[in-house]
Design a protein around this motif. Structure first.
Motif, PDB file in Angstrom:
ATOM      1  N   GLY A  96       0.811  -1.206   0.000  1.00 58.72           N
ATOM      2  CA  GLY A  96       0.000   0.000   0.000  1.00 58.72           C
ATOM      3  C   GLY A  96       0.844   1.255   0.000  1.00 58.72           C
ATOM      4  N   MET A  97       0.156   2.399  -0.027  1.00 65.71           N
ATOM      5  CA  MET A  97       0.822   3.705  -0.072  1.00 65.71           C
ATOM      6  C   MET A  97       0.050   4.681   0.795  1.00 65.71           C
ATOM      7  N   ALA A  98       0.759   5.669   1.311  1.00 69.11           N
ATOM      8  CA  ALA A  98       0.118   6.679   2.145  1.00 69.11           C
ATOM      9  C   ALA A  98       1.003   7.915   2.208  1.00 69.11           C
ATOM     10  N   GLU A  99       0.387   9.056   2.414  1.00 71.04           N
ATOM     11  CA  GLU A  99       1.150  10.280   2.612  1.00 71.04           C
ATOM     12  C   GLU A  99       1.524  10.404   4.082  1.00 71.04           C
ATOM     13  N   VAL A 100       2.768  10.835   4.331  1.00 69.97           N
ATOM     14  CA  VAL A 100       3.259  11.011   5.698  1.00 69.97           C
ATOM     15  C   VAL A 100       4.014  12.328   5.771  1.00 69.97           C
ATOM     16  N   GLN A 110       4.832   7.278   1.419  1.00 74.85           N
ATOM     17  CA  GLN A 110       5.388   6.047   1.971  1.00 74.85           C
ATOM     18  C   GLN A 110       4.797   4.846   1.240  1.00 74.85           C
ATOM     19  N   LEU A 111       5.696   4.034   0.651  1.00 74.55           N
ATOM     20  CA  LEU A 111       5.281   2.806  -0.029  1.00 74.55           C
ATOM     21  C   LEU A 111       5.669   1.627   0.839  1.00 74.55           C
ATOM     22  N   THR A 112       4.739   0.720   1.066  1.00 74.69           N
ATOM     23  CA  THR A 112       4.968  -0.408   1.962  1.00 74.69           C
ATOM     24  C   THR A 112       4.992  -1.714   1.174  1.00 74.69           C
ATOM     25  N   PHE A 113       5.977  -2.563   1.528  1.00 73.45           N
ATOM     26  CA  PHE A 113       6.137  -3.857   0.869  1.00 73.45           C
ATOM     27  C   PHE A 113       6.244  -4.948   1.927  1.00 73.45           C
ATOM     28  N   ARG A 114       6.074  -6.195   1.499  1.00 76.20           N
ATOM     29  CA  ARG A 114       6.202  -7.340   2.386  1.00 76.20           C
ATOM     30  C   ARG A 114       7.318  -8.227   1.875  1.00 76.20           C
ATOM     31  N   SER A 115       8.248  -8.621   2.763  1.00 76.53           N
ATOM     32  CA  SER A 115       9.360  -9.486   2.387  1.00 76.53           C
ATOM     33  C   SER A 115       8.899 -10.941   2.354  1.00 76.53           C
ATOM     34  N   PRO A 116       9.705 -11.838   1.776  1.00 78.88           N
ATOM     35  CA  PRO A 116       9.318 -13.255   1.750  1.00 78.88           C
ATOM     36  C   PRO A 116       9.048 -13.831   3.133  1.00 78.88           C
ATOM     37  N   ARG A 117       9.738 -13.332   4.156  1.00 78.31           N
ATOM     38  CA  ARG A 117       9.529 -13.816   5.517  1.00 78.31           C
ATOM     39  C   ARG A 117       8.442 -13.070   6.261  1.00 78.31           C
ATOM     40  N   GLY A 118       7.812 -12.105   5.585  1.00 72.88           N
ATOM     41  CA  GLY A 118       6.705 -11.391   6.219  1.00 72.88           C
ATOM     42  C   GLY A 118       7.075 -10.082   6.877  1.00 72.88           C
ATOM     43  N   ALA A 119       8.304  -9.623   6.735  1.00 75.63           N
ATOM     44  CA  ALA A 119       8.706  -8.349   7.332  1.00 75.63           C
ATOM     45  C   ALA A 119       8.103  -7.192   6.532  1.00 75.63           C
ATOM     46  N   THR A 120       7.756  -6.116   7.221  1.00 70.54           N
ATOM     47  CA  THR A 120       7.241  -4.916   6.569  1.00 70.54           C
ATOM     48  C   THR A 120       8.407  -4.022   6.153  1.00 70.54           C
TER      49      THR A 120
END
Length: 307
Positions: A96-100, A110-120
């Protein structure tokens, strides 16, 4: 002055072998369009991969996948990057994305991603979301969008093309010997590097397999674009006056006694420097390449060389 003396002595001090010889890996390469610069037009090759590009942010949906190409991705995600997780060569997914608020009092995205192990994982752009939404494409450093590779795969897999460079590559994007202006079949398309995100695997008519890495989409300053690497039609048809023997040397990036300047350019590429020395009886011309090769022409025909 030294070069002028060398030019005058090359013809007598150096003898051409009866067989053609090849330049070294760093020799610059040219294509048919380099030789015929006066006929600059938009070709089918120029527009073929224009749809293969980073998607704009407004089209990103949760779950969109990105392949990480380099361990330097830790510079992108900063403190949110897990110390014990290696991301290079693996996929992360967009969430997702959001203004900060920014540290300067403005607005970041702010762009948010998820790693293969589930980390943000968090990546910040120092621009407002509304401005980013207006961009025609959006990328994250050290990643390749899966949609880009999928579109290239759809367009290229199974196609029969003519390759325009003898600088073929292996899976690590290291140079291997190849041939130019020969037909190849595209076997597969995969993830490339941060600079050249599309890797194309192909096989020539002799059964030799290799790779090229290219930058798709709109034209750029790099020679590794689709029209710089491939043609839909046989380049040989553009040069009916070149003998089969000379063409055989050209496709192996070799030169031979008696080659014309155009044939030498097709074989070895554009020289770094050209020196012309008119004499009472003929025009002597010396070509100098970055890799130390010298070619000496007399009245437009190759007479001597130095490697």
């Amino acid at each position: 002055m030294r070069r002028g003396v060398l030019s005058l002595t090359l013809a007598t001090a150096l003898l051409l072998p009866t067989a053609c010889f090849t330049g070294v890996e760093s020799t610059p390469k040219i294509t048919a369009r380099d030789v015929k610069r006066e006929n600059v037009t938009v070709t089918a090759e120029d527009t073929f991969l224009l749809t293969v590009a980073d998607a704009p942010l407004r089209e990103w949906q949760p779950g969109k996948r990105f392949r990480v190409t380099d361990p330097k991705i830790s510079l992108v995600f900063g403190a949110t990057m897990p110390e014990d997780e290696e991301l290079a060569g693996r996929d992360i997914t967009f969430e997702g994305m959001a203004e900060v608020p920014s540290i300067t009092g403005g607005t970041d995205t702010q762009l948010t991603f998820r790693s293969p192990r589930g980390a943000t994982l968090v990546y910040r752009e120092q621009r407002a979301l509304s401005r980013l939404m207006e961009k025609q494409s959006m990328s994250v450093p050290f990643t390749i969008q899966e949609t880009m590779v999928e579109e290239a795969r759809r367009l290229l897999t199974g196609k029969r093309l003519y390759i325009l460079t003898s600088l073929w590559r292996d899976d690590a994007d290291q140079p291997v010997d190849g041939r130019k202006f020969v037909p190849v079949t595209i076997d597969s398309v995969g993830y490339g590097t941060s600079f050249y995100p599309v890797k194309i695997a192909f096989t020539d008519e002799r059964g030799v397999s290799a790779r090229v890495f290219l930058y798709p989409g709109a034209q750029s300053s790099t020679p590794r674009t689709f029209p710089g690497l491939f043609a839909f039609s046989d380049p040989r048809s553009r040069y009916p006056d070149i003998s089969p023997e000379m063409w055989a040397c050209i496709i192996d990036s070799r030169i031979a006694p008696g080659m014309t300047r155009d044939e030498a350019r097709l074989a070895l590429g554009v020289p770094k420097e050209v020196e012309r020395q008119p004499t009472p009886t003929l025009l002597r011309e010396m070509w100098v390449y970055d890799n130390g090769i010298y070619l000496l022409f007399e009245d437009g025909l190759l007479k001597a060389y130095r490697r």
